[in-house]
Design an enzyme around this catalytic site. Structure first.
Site, PDB file in Angstrom:
ATOM      1  N   GLU B  49      11.925  -2.187  -5.357  1.00  0.00           N
ATOM      2  CA  GLU B  49      10.471  -2.192  -5.549  1.00  0.00           C
ATOM      3  C   GLU B  49      10.210  -1.799  -6.977  1.00  0.00           C
ATOM      4  O   GLU B  49      10.582  -0.701  -7.402  1.00  0.00           O
ATOM      5  CB  GLU B  49       9.821  -1.151  -4.628  1.00  0.00           C
ATOM      6  CG  GLU B  49       9.194  -1.742  -3.388  1.00  0.00           C
ATOM      7  CD  GLU B  49       8.511  -0.665  -2.563  1.00  0.00           C
ATOM      8  OE1 GLU B  49       8.685  -0.701  -1.353  1.00  0.00           O
ATOM      9  OE2 GLU B  49       7.837   0.215  -3.131  1.00  0.00           O
ATOM     10  N   ASP B  60      -1.419   7.010  -5.417  1.00  0.00           N
ATOM     11  CA  ASP B  60      -0.175   7.666  -5.802  1.00  0.00           C
ATOM     12  C   ASP B  60      -0.354   9.133  -6.125  1.00  0.00           C
ATOM     13  O   ASP B  60      -1.358   9.549  -6.688  1.00  0.00           O
ATOM     14  CB  ASP B  60       0.433   6.955  -7.029  1.00  0.00           C
ATOM     15  CG  ASP B  60       1.060   5.629  -6.648  1.00  0.00           C
ATOM     16  OD1 ASP B  60       1.971   5.654  -5.792  1.00  0.00           O
ATOM     17  OD2 ASP B  60       0.636   4.594  -7.169  1.00  0.00           O
TER      18      ASP B  60
END
Lengths: 410, 263
Positions: B49, B60
């Site tokens: 990823e 995040d």
């Protein structure tokens, strides 16, 4: 055959939460079910007489609505043209229009069984309004505020703490309003089950832009009947003007006039040091391009690679790199006109309002007033301008003193 | 069949769980992140990823936020990230690469242009955090039409009523976010996650990979054991952020991979 519904500017957003191509629901999956629930609850509340009865009672007895519509006679004479009215939303409890919307969202949050309220704030006005209403209803309140703003808006930080809110200085990113919004979204994603995110402007994922607009529309609705009361049955303003950061006070004033073609609508963005390629401004419409941030598509200040830029303005309340999606749409359809005013022009208007009308305005509406100063002298005496005096200037006196070279210690 | 589909077919045949690892492109510079990327397949990473840095990564935690900031300060752009992928593909034509990030940099580039470039560079799938099924017309459907997988996140708040909508246009695999929270948050217990994974697996034939909060080889084994594999991101990004040499970062990745593969 004209069809009023098709030709109306007041039917948006559509089912996808779009105003033309703007708006939408660009959020992570964790938040999506909650946003759909909020939309359903709001759709129900919108037509629920009990909901509006509660709002009206609180607007009247707690906020002090209706706010006056005031004919600024000396300012009008000084500028020598159009007749100028000020919508006095700076007289609301907590000193700005922000509380109009906060009340609506908190009543909704209570109906949804949420026990914890979070908010982002720039200058601190939305944070103070949220902390105020949370205190009134005994709800836990957490306000995210950029570390830089915590420093320059110390009085509002103290007010929020007095009101029982937890103020979290945000140091992630560059520690500004947009970073505060990021951290509020992170909190929401983490505490989604008991927490309600009370957004302070007409931005964010659907249904926030429409919901906040509806709550703020009390401003324009009052102007309609108040002006008729003072100027005669059926008299509409010729021009309505408001300052725009995210754009909630402006949407509140504009919305009830969108379908009156004789009403000229002007939004005033913060031009900072000037709208040019130095990018030291927050004029998303005049200096940005469409992008996706904080749940909606709208005009954004961004670099060629789609990275978001910081806004710049003397006014912490306008310091946001985006703008509500409905403004983006009104701009593209040309129903409203958007202009920008520099820090220096806003400071001049700030002083003129103090000197001529005995009203110390916040720096945000000083931008709107600065544009009034530009156009009023060019307009005839029977042209009526209504500008939104959306906040009072107590919070800004330190900033203004600094710019005027006045030593506050004396 | 994309490389992702092929990889899962192989893993299934071998009776192994997938180990998916995340790094941020250009963190702290292109050279280092490319070196880590090139070493990942050898360290046991089944799917890479690759994070696309964004100024406002709302989903995040601090670790990935800082990685994005380091990358942007180093001048990382979408074009440079695709260059990295092309460089990687010169030496590896099999390991699937999924680009993960936020929509605006893609929207800014132009969806059609981006998809053509990404496909040509050797990208296999996309995870775009701020595009729920409600916005499928934006990128999900065009991506599938361009031959890229669009991997959707399912979360603890995705209830039974909503799950079919989430699964409808998903391909490659389903990424189950094991907690309500941001990347790098507290670790989930396998026993708590297992019922949700079972619920998703009952509704789809796609592999279900679990991520968020996994930091140790033991946790990787535990979580991979109740799903088709697991994702580790922040724990790796933290090592890179601490300035560890590439070999040491890769040793850490290898240990995590061994954990997942032992499940």
């Amino acid at each position: 055959m004209p069809d009023d519904l098709i030709n109306s500017y007041m039917t948006g957003p559509d089912e996808q939460g779009r105003f033309g191509m703007f708006g939408g629901r660009f959020v992570s999956e964790t938040l999506m079910p909650l946003i759909l629930d909020l939309e359903a609850r709001y759709e129900f509340a919108k037509t629920d007489p009990d909901f509006w009865a509660e709002m009206d009672w609180l607007w009247k007895h707690y906020v002090g609505r209706p706010s006056p519509l005031y004919y600024a006679e000396r300012l009008t004479r000084h500028l020598g043209g159009a007749k100028i009215y000020m919508k006095r939303d700076e007289l609301n409890h907590t000193g700005a229009h922000k509380i109009n919307n906060v009340l609506g969202q908190i009543i909704l949050a209570r109906r949804m069984g949420k026990t914890r309220i979070i908010a982002e704030t720039g200058a601190g006005q939305h944070g103070v309004a949220t902390a105020t209403v949370c205190a009134k209803f005994g709800l836990k309140c957490v306000v995210y505020m950029g570390a830089h703003d915590v420093e320059r808006q110390a009085p509002n930080v103290f007010r929020m703490r007095l009101l029982g809110a937890e103020v979290v200085p945000v140091t992630s990113g560059r520690g500004t309003l947009k970073d505060a919004m990021n951290d509020a979204l992170r909190d929401w994603v983490t505490n989604v089950r008991d927490t309600f995110y009370c957004i302070g402007t007409v931005a964010g994922p659907h249904p926030y832009p429409a919901m906040v607009r509806d709550f703020q529309s009390i401003i324009g609705k009052e102007v309609r009947w108040q002006l008729a009361e003072q100027e005669g049955e059926g008299r509409l303003p010729d021009t309505v003007i408001a300052a725009i950061g995210g754009g909630s006070n402006a949407m509140g004033l504009f919305y009830p006039f969108l379908d009156d073609p004789s009403v000229n609508i002007i939004g005033v963005e913060a031009g900072g040091k000037g709208v040019d390629d130095r990018m030291q401004h927050c004029a998303s419409l005049t200096g940005g391009r469409p992008g996706v941030l904080h749940g909606n598509r709208t005009y954004l200040l961004q670099d060629p690679d789609g990275q978001i830029l910081e806004g710049f303005s003397i006014s912490a309340g306008l310091d946001y790199p985006g703008i509500g999606p409905e403004h983006a749409w009104l701009h593209d359809t040309k129903r409203a006109q958007y202009v920008s005013i520099t820090d220096a022009e806003a400071l001049e208007a700030f002083q003129l309002s103090c000197a001529l009308e005995g009203i110390i305005p916040a720096l945000e509406p000083s931008h709107a007033l600065a544009h009034v100063m530009k156009i009023a002298p060019t307009l005839p005496a029977d042209h009526i301008i209504v500008m939104n005096m959306c906040g009072r200037g107590d919070k800004d006196i330190f900033t203004v003193a600094k710019h005027l070279g006045f030593d506050m210690k004396i | 069949m994309t490389r992702i589909d092929t990889t899962f077919a192989r893993l299934r045949a071998e009776g192994k769980k997938a180990f998916v690892a995340y790094i941020m492109a250009g963190d702290p510079d292109v050279e280092t992140s490319l070196a880590v990327m090139q070493g990942m397949p050898g360290a046991g990473v089944d799917i890479i990823e690759l994070g696309m840095p964004f100024t406002d990564p709302m989903a995040d935690g601090p670790t990935v936020q800082l990685a994005g900031q380091r990358a942007l300060e180093g001048g990382q752009t979408l074009a440079k990230t695709l260059d990295m992928v092309r460089a990687f593909r010169e030496g590896d034509s099999e390991t699937p690469i999924v680009m993960m990030g936020y929509y605006n940099p893609i929207y800014s580039r132009g969806v059609d242009v981006f998809l053509a470039e990404a496909k040509a560079a050797g990208i296999d799938g996309l995870i775009v955090v701020d595009l729920p099924p409600e916005e499928d017309d934006e990128l999900c459907l065009p991506a599938q039409a361009a031959g890229l997988n669009f991997i959707r996140l399912a979360t603890p708040t995705t209830d039974a009523k909503r799950l079919p909508k989430v699964l409808q246009n998903t391909s490659g695999f389903v990424y189950y976010v094991s907690i309500t929270g941001i990347t790098g948050a507290a670790a989930p217990q396998p026993a708590d996650v297992a019922p949700d994974v079972a619920r998703i697996k009952a509704a789809t034939d796609l592999p279900v990979i679990v991520g968020f909060g996994i930091t140790t080889p033991d946790a990787a084994r535990g979580i991979a054991g109740i799903a088709d594999g697991c994702v580790v991101g922040s724990a790796i990004v933290k090592e890179i952020g601490a300035g560890k040499p590439v070999a040491e970062v890769l040793a850490g990745i290898a240990a995590l991979a061994a954990g997942a593969h032992a499940a």
